[in-house]
Design an enzyme around this catalytic site. Structure first.
Site, mmCIF file in Angstrom:
data_model
loop_
_atom_site.group_PDB
_atom_site.id
_atom_site.type_symbol
_atom_site.label_atom_id
_atom_site.label_comp_id
_atom_site.label_asym_id
_atom_site.label_seq_id
_atom_site.Cartn_x
_atom_site.Cartn_y
_atom_site.Cartn_z
ATOM 1 N N SER A 32 0.922 -1.397 0.092
ATOM 2 C CA SER A 32 0.087 0.214 0.131
ATOM 3 C C SER A 32 0.853 1.443 -0.107
ATOM 4 O O SER A 32 1.471 0.981 0.897
ATOM 5 C CB SER A 32 -1.133 0.271 0.873
ATOM 6 O OG SER A 32 -1.272 1.290 1.563
ATOM 7 N N TYR A 34 -1.808 -1.376 10.547
ATOM 8 C CA TYR A 34 -1.928 -1.769 9.436
ATOM 9 C C TYR A 34 -1.237 -1.290 8.471
ATOM 10 O O TYR A 34 -0.527 -2.081 7.369
ATOM 11 C CB TYR A 34 -3.539 -1.180 8.501
ATOM 12 C CG TYR A 34 -3.027 -1.628 6.987
ATOM 13 C CD1 TYR A 34 -3.343 -2.587 6.775
ATOM 14 C CD2 TYR A 34 -3.363 -0.526 6.800
ATOM 15 C CE1 TYR A 34 -4.520 -2.687 5.511
ATOM 16 C CE2 TYR A 34 -3.248 -0.453 5.271
ATOM 17 C CZ TYR A 34 -3.981 -1.943 4.524
ATOM 18 O OH TYR A 34 -3.342 -1.622 3.477
ATOM 19 N N LYS A 90 2.025 -3.362 6.674
ATOM 20 C CA LYS A 90 2.293 -4.004 5.604
ATOM 21 C C LYS A 90 4.117 -3.883 5.355
ATOM 22 O O LYS A 90 4.198 -4.115 4.290
ATOM 23 C CB LYS A 90 1.225 -2.652 4.512
ATOM 24 C CG LYS A 90 -0.097 -3.063 4.128
ATOM 25 C CD LYS A 90 -0.105 -4.368 3.892
ATOM 26 C CE LYS A 90 -1.464 -4.959 3.411
ATOM 27 N NZ LYS A 90 -1.346 -6.095 2.879
#
Lengths: 340, 340
Positions: free
Chosen positions: A124, A149, A153
């Protein structure tokens, strides 16, 4: 030879499965249905006329994953399975680390032991944080993400790069900007479970009368109209990038590590209000909104430099914002008929 | 109420178990014996006259860990269990990420679900990389470690800080500099399994004739004598720091997150050749060595500013380098009698 697609019934996963099947890949899906529904599988079959293999289980269950690798000749993986709600990740960090890291590492153990290469990871643009310069290319320095989050990643990227180097395997880290839209068939798309976290599903539900008003978080950013700017990439274009990235890895028969990193976006930023207006124009429907205070943790602006993907993958975004937003509205109509 | 000590039969773990027992804590050890031996448990009992509970299993086996938490009233954890060989971590990255992250996250799930606080994490000065300034205090910016081992420590710190914030728990991140020495009893110490990775065990084995010569990796560093400088902390002093850090957490009854971070060192740097000479002087034994080229990835210099631990924990290193090195030689004599 089959491609394992984890989270293959999820939003980006389902669209990618369609593109893989259209390109004659055999597909094995593992999806625990925690953020997806079974009818998506049926609709994938309807769109493609083909049947992917489907296993409904949680990738933390290593023994079940081993059985999948025993049962199929897996030749690569596209790993979509992950918890992905930024706000929730702050409240449930241990679950996020567990879900996102255990699933990745369990698959890598199978890859390592069985000599499998070709791993594509859903990363991302959050790994860049608020970048100092626009557009963001792949050499832009990473910042420690603010959200759990985002950290999962960034950790996933590190783990995969070390995996590739140590075992001479081939990986792609695909850094998505903001995926939007639904399949042109109108029967797969982003499932709205609970209150949407992302702009476009919220716009969709507001237009449909499910939400009263869209909250626009801040109109005093230093941007074209004061609202935050993102790079909205059409999900089918994004799905196609996975297929070309996979083919590139599979055609590479060298015995050295390959670490491909690509930004996947359109290369163009759009403000929140530009998206709202494009949605209204594309679908001839009103989206009432109100301006609210800025939301903590939101960055001002992010859009991609997509030259590298264009040059190395011969891939670029082909669908306009309005076209993409038309598919969103079609998808809402489909959801209406399902609920009716 | 008991303290769970994972890796409690390992090098720093075993010394810390002794200090905990001496301070009347009940101790529950989980150790998979992958880098330790059962006689250490017997010797801990001999030193302390007390019996810790011991479970021999791998912390990746979540169901066994749950049984431990069911069977005991666990009130805190000191988490030593981890794979720790820097060189090996580059060759086996997936195993390192799996071992070091799964074990941590499995324990945090139990903590989270059962409302337990008081978690002490074995971190390392490796999270600072080659710091720009000496000495290194706790506000020195972290750098992405070069080794997978170091990355697992930095990721562990991130995971724990997010855990503390989300669930209002109390944690300490203890960043060890270079632990050396053995218990004054001479019957627990650093087990040399294979070729030692660290300087002092290699010096010990060279003095004992097990290794022909010590390799000194580089004598052209910008230091006092050209050899690399580290901060060598006596393991019993280090073990005592865990007890005071734990007591501080347990005495804190506030309902907010506490994140303590302490550098644990002596505050003083010693070069490789200074350690060699101190060992020779302390034990009246020769340590033959040869100068080799620099080793890739080695940093030049690292020593701690230890003011924070002194101020907040009322702890400081009390044992001189020579005293510490005397215990090393005693430990080698003990190993000789065991092998005889």
């Amino acid at each position: 030879m089959a491609i394992l697609v984890t989270g293959g019934l999820g939003y980006i996963g389902s669209h990618t499965v369609v593109e893989l099947l259209n390109n004659n890949f055999e597909v094995v899906i593992v999806d625990d249905l925690s953020n997806s529904e079974r009818f998506i599988l049926k609709n994938i079959e309807e769109i493609t006329g083909k049947k992917p293999v489907f296993y409904p289980f949680d990738l933390k269950r290593k023994e079940l994953l081993t059985q999948v690798f025993d049962a199929h000749q897996i030749d690569g993986c596209i790993n979509f399975a992950a918890s992905k709600a930024v706000g929730e990740s702050q409240i449930k960090p241990v679950d996020y680390y567990e879900n996102n890291l255990f699933s990745l590492i369990n698959i890598l153990q199978e890859f390592k032991e069985r000599g499998i290469s070709n791993f594509i990871f859903s990363s991302s643009c959050t790994v860049y944080g608020q970048a100092d310069q626009m557009p963001i290319d792949e050499n832009t320095p990473l910042k420690l993400p603010e959200s759990v989050y985002g950290k999962t990643k960034q950790m996933g990227e590190e783990i995969l790069m070390d995996f590739a180097k140590a075992y001479h395997r081939k990986i792609s880290l695909l850094r998505y900007f903001n995926p939007i839209g639904a399949h042109p068939s109108g029967i797969i798309g982003e499932l709205p479970i609970g209150v949407p976290n992302n702009l476009v599903p919220y716009v969709m539900q507001t237009a449909a009368g499910i939400r009263e008003k869209l909250n626009v978080w801040g109109d005093d950013y230093p941007t074209v109209d004061g609202t935050a700017v993102r790079d909205y990439i059409y999900v089918v274009d994004l799905a196609k990038a996975h297929v070309v990235a996979l083919k590139k890895l599979m055609e590479d028969h060298s015995d050295v590590a390959t670490i491909d990193i690509y930004n996947l976006g359109t290369g163009k930023g759009s403000s929140v209000l530009e998206v709202v207006k494009a949605f209204e124009t594309a679908n001839n429907v009103a989206v009432p909104y109100q301006i609210c205070d800025r939301r903590e943790g939101d960055i001002t602006i992010a859009y991609a430099n997509v030259d590298k993907a264009q040059k190395e993958l011969n891939w670029k975004s082909e669908t306009s914002l309005e076209e993409a937003l038309r598919t969103v509205w079609q998808w809402q109509q489909y959801l209406n008929t399902r609920n009716a």
